[in-house]
Design a protein around this motif. Sequence first.
Motif, PDB file in Angstrom:
ATOM      1  N   VAL A   1       0.881  -1.047   0.047  1.00 22.19           N
ATOM      2  CA  VAL A   1      -0.009   0.111  -0.014  1.00 22.19           C
ATOM      3  C   VAL A   1       0.808   1.373   0.031  1.00 22.19           C
ATOM      4  O   VAL A   1       0.367   2.159  -0.691  1.00 22.19           O
ATOM      5  CB  VAL A   1      -1.030  -0.027   1.218  1.00 22.19           C
ATOM      6  CG1 VAL A   1      -1.674   1.344   1.309  1.00 22.19           C
ATOM      7  CG2 VAL A   1      -1.832  -1.124   1.082  1.00 22.19           C
ATOM      8  N   SER A   2       1.991   1.126   0.642  1.00 24.43           N
ATOM      9  CA  SER A   2       2.786   2.306   0.793  1.00 24.43           C
ATOM     10  C   SER A   2       3.476   2.759  -0.593  1.00 24.43           C
ATOM     11  O   SER A   2       3.834   3.882  -0.807  1.00 24.43           O
ATOM     12  CB  SER A   2       3.765   2.024   1.685  1.00 24.43           C
ATOM     13  OG  SER A   2       5.013   1.096   1.300  1.00 24.43           O
ATOM     14  N   LEU A   3       3.597   1.861  -1.493  1.00 24.47           N
ATOM     15  CA  LEU A   3       4.069   2.018  -2.901  1.00 24.47           C
ATOM     16  C   LEU A   3       2.851   2.638  -3.758  1.00 24.47           C
ATOM     17  O   LEU A   3       3.514   3.056  -5.046  1.00 24.47           O
ATOM     18  CB  LEU A   3       4.730   1.029  -3.417  1.00 24.47           C
ATOM     19  CG  LEU A   3       5.985   0.373  -2.658  1.00 24.47           C
ATOM     20  CD1 LEU A   3       6.281  -0.778  -3.269  1.00 24.47           C
ATOM     21  CD2 LEU A   3       6.993   1.509  -2.444  1.00 24.47           C
ATOM     22  N   VAL A   4       1.831   2.487  -3.649  1.00 27.90           N
ATOM     23  CA  VAL A   4       0.652   2.700  -4.800  1.00 27.90           C
ATOM     24  C   VAL A   4       0.656   4.388  -5.036  1.00 27.90           C
ATOM     25  O   VAL A   4       0.857   4.557  -6.262  1.00 27.90           O
ATOM     26  CB  VAL A   4      -0.626   2.392  -4.086  1.00 27.90           C
ATOM     27  CG1 VAL A   4      -1.699   2.947  -4.982  1.00 27.90           C
ATOM     28  CG2 VAL A   4      -0.853   0.976  -4.132  1.00 27.90           C
ATOM     29  N   GLY A   5       0.980   5.293  -4.144  1.00 25.69           N
ATOM     30  CA  GLY A   5       0.935   6.655  -4.376  1.00 25.69           C
ATOM     31  C   GLY A   5       2.001   7.171  -5.231  1.00 25.69           C
ATOM     32  O   GLY A   5       1.815   7.709  -6.294  1.00 25.69           O
ATOM     33  N   PRO A   6       3.459   6.798  -4.778  1.00 26.62           N
ATOM     34  CA  PRO A   6       4.311   7.037  -5.657  1.00 26.62           C
ATOM     35  C   PRO A   6       4.446   6.443  -6.891  1.00 26.62           C
ATOM     36  O   PRO A   6       4.518   7.210  -8.045  1.00 26.62           O
ATOM     37  CB  PRO A   6       5.724   6.637  -4.924  1.00 26.62           C
ATOM     38  CG  PRO A   6       5.050   6.644  -3.598  1.00 26.62           C
ATOM     39  CD  PRO A   6       3.624   6.311  -3.529  1.00 26.62           C
TER      40      PRO A   6
ATOM     41  N   ARG B   1       2.070   7.620 -14.293  1.00 25.05           N
ATOM     42  CA  ARG B   1       1.282   8.839 -15.063  1.00 25.05           C
ATOM     43  C   ARG B   1       2.250   9.638 -15.798  1.00 25.05           C
ATOM     44  O   ARG B   1       1.859  10.207 -16.777  1.00 25.05           O
ATOM     45  CB  ARG B   1       0.263   9.465 -14.312  1.00 25.05           C
ATOM     46  CG  ARG B   1      -0.879   8.785 -13.501  1.00 25.05           C
ATOM     47  CD  ARG B   1      -1.868   8.726 -14.633  1.00 25.05           C
ATOM     48  NE  ARG B   1      -2.475   9.937 -15.163  1.00 25.05           N
ATOM     49  CZ  ARG B   1      -3.646  10.428 -14.375  1.00 25.05           C
ATOM     50  NH1 ARG B   1      -4.231  10.025 -13.504  1.00 25.05           N
ATOM     51  NH2 ARG B   1      -4.179  11.724 -15.209  1.00 25.05           N
ATOM     52  N   ALA B   2       3.437   9.945 -15.131  1.00 32.51           N
ATOM     53  CA  ALA B   2       4.278  10.927 -15.786  1.00 32.51           C
ATOM     54  C   ALA B   2       5.142  10.017 -16.813  1.00 32.51           C
ATOM     55  O   ALA B   2       5.411  10.839 -17.989  1.00 32.51           O
ATOM     56  CB  ALA B   2       5.135  11.252 -14.841  1.00 32.51           C
TER      57      ALA B   2
ATOM     58  N   SER C   1      -5.448   0.121  -8.151  1.00 31.41           N
ATOM     59  CA  SER C   1      -4.778   1.735  -8.130  1.00 31.41           C
ATOM     60  C   SER C   1      -4.148   2.187  -9.402  1.00 31.41           C
ATOM     61  O   SER C   1      -3.939   3.218  -9.663  1.00 31.41           O
ATOM     62  CB  SER C   1      -3.884   1.554  -7.182  1.00 31.41           C
ATOM     63  OG  SER C   1      -4.533   1.334  -5.875  1.00 31.41           O
ATOM     64  N   LEU C   2      -3.632   0.934 -10.310  1.00 32.59           N
ATOM     65  CA  LEU C   2      -2.747   1.499 -11.406  1.00 32.59           C
ATOM     66  C   LEU C   2      -3.465   1.303 -12.732  1.00 32.59           C
ATOM     67  O   LEU C   2      -2.732   1.243 -13.597  1.00 32.59           O
ATOM     68  CB  LEU C   2      -1.457   0.706 -11.287  1.00 32.59           C
ATOM     69  CG  LEU C   2      -0.568   0.674 -10.166  1.00 32.59           C
ATOM     70  CD1 LEU C   2       0.660   0.039 -10.145  1.00 32.59           C
ATOM     71  CD2 LEU C   2      -0.280   2.143  -9.918  1.00 32.59           C
ATOM     72  N   THR C   3      -4.730   1.202 -12.740  1.00 28.69           N
ATOM     73  CA  THR C   3      -5.639   1.245 -13.929  1.00 28.69           C
ATOM     74  C   THR C   3      -6.796   1.854 -13.926  1.00 28.69           C
ATOM     75  O   THR C   3      -7.338   2.285 -12.848  1.00 28.69           O
ATOM     76  CB  THR C   3      -5.887  -0.694 -14.135  1.00 28.69           C
ATOM     77  OG1 THR C   3      -6.812  -1.101 -13.066  1.00 28.69           O
ATOM     78  CG2 THR C   3      -4.592  -1.248 -14.258  1.00 28.69           C
ATOM     79  N   SER C   4      -7.378   2.241 -14.894  1.00 25.90           N
ATOM     80  CA  SER C   4      -8.512   3.110 -15.139  1.00 25.90           C
ATOM     81  C   SER C   4      -9.608   2.787 -16.036  1.00 25.90           C
ATOM     82  O   SER C   4     -10.672   3.199 -15.821  1.00 25.90           O
ATOM     83  CB  SER C   4      -8.219   4.731 -15.288  1.00 25.90           C
ATOM     84  OG  SER C   4      -7.578   4.552 -16.565  1.00 25.90           O
TER      85      SER C   4
END
Length: 284
Positions: A125-130, A136-137, A221-224
């Motif tokens: 979970v701690s890696l999802v935000g970064p 995205r970048a 978290s990493l897909t939309s």
Amino acid sequence: MSPDTKALLNRVGMIVGVTLILVWCLLPVAWIISLSFKSQAAVTSGSPGFFPSAGGGAGWQNYIDAWNNEQFRRAIFNSIGISLIATLLSVILATLAAYAIARLEFRGKKLVLSAALAVAMFPVVSLVGPLFDMWRAIGLYDTWPGLIIPYMSFTLPLAIWTLSAFFREIPWEMEQAAQVDGATSWQAFRKVIVPLAAPGVFTAAILTFFFAWNDFVFGISLTSTEAARPIPASLSFFVGSDPFNRPASLLAAGAVISTIPIIIIVLLFQRKIVAGLTSGAVKG
């Protein structure tokens, strides 16, 4: 108390204990299978019991509806492709790295193993935000590589630890004998060492595949879109005509379908899995 009585009590106790463990572990599985055969109306009205009540059964319709859902079929394709690629790459890299760690002497080898273990134990979970901002970048968000790379970052250290233990159990003389017979270092590794470490390689592959197949945090978290969304994340987007009343029976059918590949793998390769997990545990 006679020895025969003690043996009988021990046997009865073991049978009771194993039965309780099986019931505890398999009851949720049996319940979700039961739920998948109930109609949505029966679930909404709070149909009690394991078996569907009269008129509350849906038969195989929930499974048909789940399979006919384009979103679900796409998620299965994504999960199969992402899991297989992550497994293949992790096993190849882990085999080479584990061999180097087991056979070569270099400074910092223990530090490498400790760092690998620390990465494997790091909270996901701690890696999802970064990762979200980074992906995205650089354009990896909502792509297969955007999931394969995080999967490998956690499965690769575990595979290295598993395989390095197997390589240490292989006698060094066998590789030297192959080189004496004219084989190069690469040929000795490929034709002698890797086949002998096959149980460990298979165990690492199974662990990697299971992690990638069952992942939810990275997948959600990493897909939309459905371009790369795997099955666990896709099931959370199953909604019926009423968004406030989720189709529980349809979700249960989808969950059962998504579990079938894992069951097939375990049934087909259970002997190799057990051999890989227990190989090297007892020294003769």
